[in-house]
Design a protein around this motif. Structure first.
Motif, mmCIF file in Angstrom:
data_model
loop_
_atom_site.group_PDB
_atom_site.id
_atom_site.type_symbol
_atom_site.label_atom_id
_atom_site.label_comp_id
_atom_site.label_asym_id
_atom_site.label_seq_id
_atom_site.Cartn_x
_atom_site.Cartn_y
_atom_site.Cartn_z
ATOM 1 N N ILE A 156 0.137 7.352 6.495
ATOM 2 C CA ILE A 156 -0.707 6.672 7.477
ATOM 3 C C ILE A 156 -2.019 6.258 6.822
ATOM 4 C CG2 ILE A 156 -1.811 6.786 9.736
ATOM 5 C CD1 ILE A 156 0.004 9.197 10.360
ATOM 6 N N PHE A 157 -2.301 4.972 6.853
ATOM 7 C CA PHE A 157 -3.589 4.454 6.420
ATOM 8 C C PHE A 157 -4.441 4.222 7.653
ATOM 9 C CE2 PHE A 157 -1.064 2.957 2.766
ATOM 10 C CZ PHE A 157 -1.859 3.433 1.734
ATOM 11 N N CYS A 158 -5.678 4.693 7.618
ATOM 12 C CA CYS A 158 -6.630 4.389 8.680
ATOM 13 C C CYS A 158 -7.695 3.488 8.079
ATOM 14 C CB CYS A 158 -7.244 5.664 9.246
ATOM 15 S SG CYS A 158 -8.335 5.327 10.641
ATOM 16 N N VAL A 159 -7.575 2.199 8.338
ATOM 17 C CA VAL A 159 -8.528 1.213 7.835
ATOM 18 C C VAL A 159 -9.672 1.155 8.836
ATOM 19 C CG1 VAL A 159 -8.845 -1.184 7.123
ATOM 20 C CG2 VAL A 159 -6.618 -0.068 6.781
ATOM 21 N N ASN A 160 -10.859 1.578 8.380
ATOM 22 C CA ASN A 160 -11.969 1.679 9.331
ATOM 23 C C ASN A 160 -13.169 0.850 8.901
ATOM 24 O OD1 ASN A 160 -12.288 3.584 7.211
ATOM 25 N ND2 ASN A 160 -13.848 4.650 8.384
ATOM 26 N N LYS A 182 -1.038 -3.499 6.185
ATOM 27 C CA LYS A 182 -0.035 -3.975 7.151
ATOM 28 C C LYS A 182 1.164 -4.598 6.444
ATOM 29 C CE LYS A 182 -2.916 -4.654 11.225
ATOM 30 N NZ LYS A 182 -3.507 -5.632 12.143
ATOM 31 N N ARG A 183 0.928 -5.278 5.328
ATOM 32 C CA ARG A 183 2.039 -5.848 4.553
ATOM 33 C C ARG A 183 2.925 -4.738 3.991
ATOM 34 N NH1 ARG A 183 0.949 -8.242 -1.096
ATOM 35 N NH2 ARG A 183 -0.482 -6.630 -0.678
ATOM 36 N N ILE A 184 2.317 -3.676 3.503
ATOM 37 C CA ILE A 184 3.082 -2.526 3.003
ATOM 38 C C ILE A 184 3.895 -1.911 4.137
ATOM 39 C CG2 ILE A 184 2.903 -0.210 2.019
ATOM 40 C CD1 ILE A 184 0.289 -1.226 0.629
ATOM 41 N N ALA A 185 3.276 -1.754 5.294
ATOM 42 C CA ALA A 185 3.953 -1.148 6.443
ATOM 43 C C ALA A 185 5.134 -1.990 6.925
ATOM 44 C CB ALA A 185 2.959 -0.934 7.586
ATOM 45 N N LYS A 186 5.047 -3.298 6.790
ATOM 46 C CA LYS A 186 6.152 -4.172 7.200
ATOM 47 C C LYS A 186 7.403 -3.929 6.367
ATOM 48 C CE LYS A 186 4.162 -8.260 9.320
ATOM 49 N NZ LYS A 186 3.942 -9.692 9.201
ATOM 50 N N THR A 187 7.217 -3.528 5.109
ATOM 51 C CA THR A 187 8.359 -3.334 4.222
ATOM 52 C C THR A 187 8.828 -1.883 4.161
ATOM 53 O OG1 THR A 187 6.977 -2.973 2.256
ATOM 54 C CG2 THR A 187 7.617 -5.256 2.770
ATOM 55 N N ASP A 188 8.070 -0.966 4.763
ATOM 56 C CA ASP A 188 8.422 0.455 4.716
ATOM 57 C C ASP A 188 8.143 1.092 6.071
ATOM 58 O OD1 ASP A 188 8.686 3.195 4.273
ATOM 59 O OD2 ASP A 188 7.728 3.124 2.310
ATOM 60 N N PRO A 189 9.195 1.444 6.818
ATOM 61 C CA PRO A 189 8.997 2.002 8.162
ATOM 62 C C PRO A 189 8.308 3.365 8.174
ATOM 63 C CG PRO A 189 11.308 2.080 7.526
ATOM 64 C CD PRO A 189 10.595 1.319 6.468
ATOM 65 N N GLN A 190 8.180 3.996 7.025
ATOM 66 C CA GLN A 190 7.509 5.298 6.961
ATOM 67 C C GLN A 190 6.005 5.145 6.772
ATOM 68 O OE1 GLN A 190 10.061 6.491 3.785
ATOM 69 N NE2 GLN A 190 11.206 7.874 5.114
ATOM 70 N N VAL A 191 5.544 3.907 6.614
ATOM 71 C CA VAL A 191 4.117 3.634 6.465
ATOM 72 C C VAL A 191 3.579 3.088 7.784
ATOM 73 C CG1 VAL A 191 2.368 2.299 5.222
ATOM 74 C CG2 VAL A 191 4.377 3.175 3.995
ATOM 75 N N LYS A 192 2.464 3.678 8.224
ATOM 76 C CA LYS A 192 1.813 3.254 9.466
ATOM 77 C C LYS A 192 0.377 2.871 9.153
ATOM 78 C CE LYS A 192 4.619 6.506 12.010
ATOM 79 N NZ LYS A 192 4.674 7.875 12.427
ATOM 80 N N VAL A 193 -0.169 1.992 9.975
ATOM 81 C CA VAL A 193 -1.548 1.545 9.788
ATOM 82 C C VAL A 193 -2.296 1.687 11.107
ATOM 83 C CG1 VAL A 193 -3.061 -0.368 9.143
ATOM 84 C CG2 VAL A 193 -0.837 -0.109 8.020
#
Length: 87
Positions: free
Chosen positions: A37-41, A52-63
């Motif tokens: 999980i990335f928290c972009v603040n 978000k681009r990384i999360a689109k290609t990997d369902p285990q990544v959340k933003v």
């Protein structure tokens, strides 16, 4: 559940490398249930877009996107939103 929670403020140059390093780690590879999980603040660069681009290609990544700055805000939100099953 293995959770990796990363606050990110203006990390456009390193966020992709961080994601790759986490996903190549032995703990990540050995875990069947996992999340990154990335928290972009409050970033003013392309950190949100890249995460978000990384999360689109990997369902285990959340933003998570927060508009207010501050590491404490990011950590509290990461803890709140990480899996209840997380160790």
């Amino acid at each position: 559940m293995f959770s990796v929670c990363i606050p990110a403020y203006n990390e456009e140059e390193s966020i992709e490398r961080i994601a790759n390093n986490v996903r190549c780690s032995s703990l990540w590879q050995e875990s069947t249930e996992k999340e990154l999980i990335f928290c972009v603040n409050g970033s003013t660069d392309r950190s949100e877009e890249i995460a978000k681009r990384i999360a689109k290609t990997d369902p285990q990544v959340k933003v998570i996107v927060l508009h207010e700055k501050g590491k404490n805000n990011a950590w509290m939100e990461l803890v709140r939103r990480s899996s209840q099953k997380s160790e």
